[in-house]
Design a protein around this motif. Structure first.
Motif, PDB file in Angstrom:
ATOM      1  N   LEU A   1     -16.460   4.074   2.686  1.00  0.00           N
ATOM      2  CA  LEU A   1     -15.302   4.087   1.779  1.00  0.00           C
ATOM      3  C   LEU A   1     -15.683   4.649   0.416  1.00  0.00           C
ATOM      4  CD1 LEU A   1     -13.621   0.634   2.559  1.00  0.00           C
ATOM      5  CD2 LEU A   1     -13.000   2.880   3.447  1.00  0.00           C
ATOM      6  N   ASN A   2     -16.839   4.266  -0.074  1.00  0.00           N
ATOM      7  CA  ASN A   2     -17.276   4.751  -1.385  1.00  0.00           C
ATOM      8  C   ASN A   2     -17.474   6.262  -1.383  1.00  0.00           C
ATOM      9  OD1 ASN A   2     -17.249   2.183  -2.473  1.00  0.00           O
ATOM     10  ND2 ASN A   2     -19.416   1.805  -2.110  1.00  0.00           N
ATOM     11  N   PHE A   3     -18.043   6.786  -0.319  1.00  0.00           N
ATOM     12  CA  PHE A   3     -18.280   8.233  -0.249  1.00  0.00           C
ATOM     13  C   PHE A   3     -16.994   9.032  -0.064  1.00  0.00           C
ATOM     14  CE2 PHE A   3     -22.829   7.317   1.073  1.00  0.00           C
ATOM     15  CZ  PHE A   3     -23.372   7.834  -0.095  1.00  0.00           C
ATOM     16  N   THR A   4     -16.040   8.469   0.665  1.00  0.00           N
ATOM     17  CA  THR A   4     -14.823   9.218   0.972  1.00  0.00           C
ATOM     18  C   THR A   4     -13.684   8.952  -0.009  1.00  0.00           C
ATOM     19  OG1 THR A   4     -14.071   7.479   2.483  1.00  0.00           O
ATOM     20  CG2 THR A   4     -15.371   9.282   3.432  1.00  0.00           C
ATOM     21  N   GLY A   5     -13.886   8.006  -0.919  1.00  0.00           N
ATOM     22  CA  GLY A   5     -12.839   7.702  -1.893  1.00  0.00           C
ATOM     23  C   GLY A   5     -11.644   6.989  -1.294  1.00  0.00           C
ATOM     24  N   ARG A   6     -11.861   6.297  -0.168  1.00  0.00           N
ATOM     25  CA  ARG A   6     -10.778   5.565   0.483  1.00  0.00           C
ATOM     26  C   ARG A   6     -10.932   4.069   0.262  1.00  0.00           C
ATOM     27  NH1 ARG A   6     -11.023   6.984   6.526  1.00  0.00           N
ATOM     28  NH2 ARG A   6      -8.763   6.716   6.679  1.00  0.00           N
ATOM     29  N   THR A   7      -9.926   3.327   0.673  1.00  0.00           N
ATOM     30  CA  THR A   7      -9.959   1.866   0.651  1.00  0.00           C
ATOM     31  C   THR A   7      -9.664   1.356   2.057  1.00  0.00           C
ATOM     32  OG1 THR A   7      -7.581   1.623   0.219  1.00  0.00           O
ATOM     33  CG2 THR A   7      -9.033   1.892  -1.709  1.00  0.00           C
ATOM     34  N   PHE A   8      -9.881   0.072   2.267  1.00  0.00           N
ATOM     35  CA  PHE A   8      -9.520  -0.514   3.556  1.00  0.00           C
ATOM     36  C   PHE A   8      -8.023  -0.353   3.828  1.00  0.00           C
ATOM     37  CE2 PHE A   8     -13.513  -3.120   3.234  1.00  0.00           C
ATOM     38  CZ  PHE A   8     -14.073  -2.681   4.429  1.00  0.00           C
ATOM     39  N   GLN A   9      -7.233  -0.424   2.765  1.00  0.00           N
ATOM     40  CA  GLN A   9      -5.797  -0.249   2.946  1.00  0.00           C
ATOM     41  C   GLN A   9      -5.467   1.167   3.406  1.00  0.00           C
ATOM     42  OE1 GLN A   9      -3.656  -2.505   3.070  1.00  0.00           O
ATOM     43  NE2 GLN A   9      -4.651  -4.256   2.108  1.00  0.00           N
ATOM     44  N   ASP A  10      -6.185   2.151   2.891  1.00  0.00           N
ATOM     45  CA  ASP A  10      -5.995   3.538   3.340  1.00  0.00           C
ATOM     46  C   ASP A  10      -6.329   3.672   4.827  1.00  0.00           C
ATOM     47  OD1 ASP A  10      -5.302   4.455   0.774  1.00  0.00           O
ATOM     48  OD2 ASP A  10      -7.404   4.815   0.254  1.00  0.00           O
ATOM     49  N   VAL A  11      -7.438   3.071   5.222  1.00  0.00           N
ATOM     50  CA  VAL A  11      -7.863   3.129   6.632  1.00  0.00           C
ATOM     51  C   VAL A  11      -6.791   2.509   7.522  1.00  0.00           C
ATOM     52  CG1 VAL A  11      -9.579   2.299   8.291  1.00  0.00           C
ATOM     53  CG2 VAL A  11     -10.307   3.112   6.036  1.00  0.00           C
ATOM     54  N   LYS A  12      -6.319   1.355   7.112  1.00  0.00           N
ATOM     55  CA  LYS A  12      -5.284   0.647   7.870  1.00  0.00           C
ATOM     56  C   LYS A  12      -4.013   1.486   7.969  1.00  0.00           C
ATOM     57  CE  LYS A  12      -2.759  -3.761   7.747  1.00  0.00           C
ATOM     58  NZ  LYS A  12      -2.565  -5.015   6.957  1.00  0.00           N
ATOM     59  N   ARG A  13      -3.611   2.066   6.862  1.00  0.00           N
ATOM     60  CA  ARG A  13      -2.375   2.867   6.823  1.00  0.00           C
ATOM     61  C   ARG A  13      -2.500   4.112   7.701  1.00  0.00           C
ATOM     62  NH1 ARG A  13      -1.679   2.187   1.913  1.00  0.00           N
ATOM     63  NH2 ARG A  13      -2.948   3.927   1.169  1.00  0.00           N
ATOM     64  N   ASP A  14      -3.644   4.762   7.684  1.00  0.00           N
ATOM     65  CA  ASP A  14      -3.839   5.961   8.505  1.00  0.00           C
ATOM     66  C   ASP A  14      -3.729   5.635   9.997  1.00  0.00           C
ATOM     67  OD1 ASP A  14      -4.182   7.618   6.323  1.00  0.00           O
ATOM     68  OD2 ASP A  14      -6.371   7.455   6.330  1.00  0.00           O
ATOM     69  N   VAL A  15      -4.276   4.498  10.391  1.00  0.00           N
ATOM     70  CA  VAL A  15      -4.192   4.091  11.797  1.00  0.00           C
ATOM     71  C   VAL A  15      -2.748   3.762  12.172  1.00  0.00           C
ATOM     72  CG1 VAL A  15      -4.842   2.292  13.455  1.00  0.00           C
ATOM     73  CG2 VAL A  15      -6.568   3.300  11.952  1.00  0.00           C
ATOM     74  N   GLU A  16      -2.053   3.066  11.300  1.00  0.00           N
ATOM     75  CA  GLU A  16      -0.656   2.708  11.577  1.00  0.00           C
ATOM     76  C   GLU A  16       0.215   3.956  11.713  1.00  0.00           C
ATOM     77  OE1 GLU A  16      -0.434  -1.680   9.402  1.00  0.00           O
ATOM     78  OE2 GLU A  16      -0.042   0.138   8.233  1.00  0.00           O
TER      79      GLU A  16
END
Length: 384
Positions: free
Chosen positions: A46-61
């Protein structure tokens, strides 16, 4: 959509560093009988890609809606080390917590003497395994793992959602150069079990090398022997083994299926990123070579974050871009190039996503075909 992992059966940690790979993963999950963990990321990623857990969750949804997927998926907060990381991930809605204990290996603990007394001169029998603990055995094991045991107990007692079994709880002791032997595995599990701590999966350090994005390196017979012992211990305590850096380990997949009888968790996150670089190599070879040049420039920096056995400087200079992905030294190196390719602080990111978005359907097919090869080699049956 997101739920805890099953107690039994096969689950695959798929993960998506890019944020566009999940439709490809879904295509495979629809056809084959395994529990998918589409959302799987570490804080490091997440730190390297500039994402958050919420971003990961949203992309999957979003991918689930796009692909009309109505099944379940796990959401793994992978390789979490600090209390802060664990709190952030739990607050973000993870359904699986992978506790990375690497920083507690070799750390002394208050419970060391207590564990020693519990196991000294004791013999335990599990099926055809006989485990006898001598003074020498215990001194060796506890010099490395007493701090790990204490850390696991602490996490269990300080995070109610872990203790109340609201998330699947995985213990990872694989981030070390020392293979986990059966005496260490049993001692750790037995002590936790007697303390009332129930884990769902455990990732031991197997013999050989589980390098990024390439096949298993090592003696397969030695791996089979180790896996057999670890599976017996895991089954005895009622949890499943977890195999980390499991992507592209095609030579051992048949034995994983055979020995565990289809009862394991295996993580493949990262290999879908390599498929994105395959698209880049095909569609913009010059851009791919820019990425490779930066890999060479950043080799020492990579070592700060990943244990890599590769030598990218040994890669022949006359390879075609697509051929880099078939060279073991190049493939390992490229596997972690996401550190700067997807990093918002570098100028690669926009060009990368411009190409991948343009050829998104092709990318999804590449991901699906590659993961399907994993699934077939693992002998996972198609859904009825």
């Amino acid at each position: 959509m997101f739920s805890k992992l099953p107690k039994q059966g096969i689950s695959l940690g798929l993960g998506d560093r890019v944020g566009l790979a999940t439709p490809g993963h879904i295509k495979v999950a629809k056809r084959y009988d395994f529990f998918p963990v589409f959302a799987q990321q570490s804080i490091r990623e997440l730190n390297f890609t500039g994402r958050t857990f919420q971003d990961v969750k949203r992309d999957v949804e979003r991918a689930a809606v796009k692909e009309n997927y109505d099944g379940k998926s796990g959401f793994d907060g992978d390789h979490l080390k600090t209390d802060k990381e664990i709190k952030v991930s739990i607050d973000s809605g993870i359904t699986m917590l992978t506790l990375d204990c690497s920083e507690y290996m070799g750390v002394d603990s208050k419970i060391k003497e207590q564990v020693y007394k519990k196991f000294y001169a004791k013999t335990f029998h599990i099926k055809d395994l006989t485990l006898e603990y001598t003074q020498e055995d215990l001194e060796k094991i506890l010099s490395i793992y007493s701090g790990v045991i204490e850390r696991i107990i602490y996490i269990w007692n300080h995070f109610p959602k872990v203790k109340n079994k609201e998330v699947s709880f995985e213990v990872s002791v694989d981030e070390t150069n020392i293979p986990t032997d059966e005496k260490t595995h049993f001692l750790l599990s037995k002590y936790l079990y007697d303390e009332g701590i129930t884990i769902d999966t455990l990732a031991p350090r197997f013999p050989g090398e589980f390098q990024k994005g390439i096949d298993y390196i090592g003696d397969i017979e030695e791996f089979k022997n180790s896996l057999t012992k670890h599976h017996k211990i895991a089954s005895y305590f009622g949890y499943r083994l977890s195999i980390h850096s499991g992507s592209d380990k095609f030579s051992i997949y048949p034995y994983v299926h055979q020995i565990t009888q289809g009862n394991y968790h295996l993580k493949t996150s990262g290999t879908s990123y390599l498929q994105s670089l395959k698209i880049i190599a095909q569609k913009d070879p010059n851009f791919f070579l820019e990425i490779w040049k930066t890999c060479l420039d950043k080799r020492k920096e990579m070592d700060k974050y990943y244990h890599l056995s590769c030598d990218p400087f040994s890669v022949p200079k006359d390879l075609k871009p697509i051929e880099y992905l078939n060279n073991h030294d190049a493939r390992q190196t490229l596997h972690v190039s996401y550190m700067f390719v997807l990093n918002p602080n570098y100028d690669f990111r926009n060009r990368f996503f411009e190409i991948l978005t343009k050829y998104e359907s092709e990318y999804h097919m590449e991901v699906a075909e590659h993961i399907e090869r994993h699934v077939r080699e693992l002998r996972i049956p198609e859904k009825r």
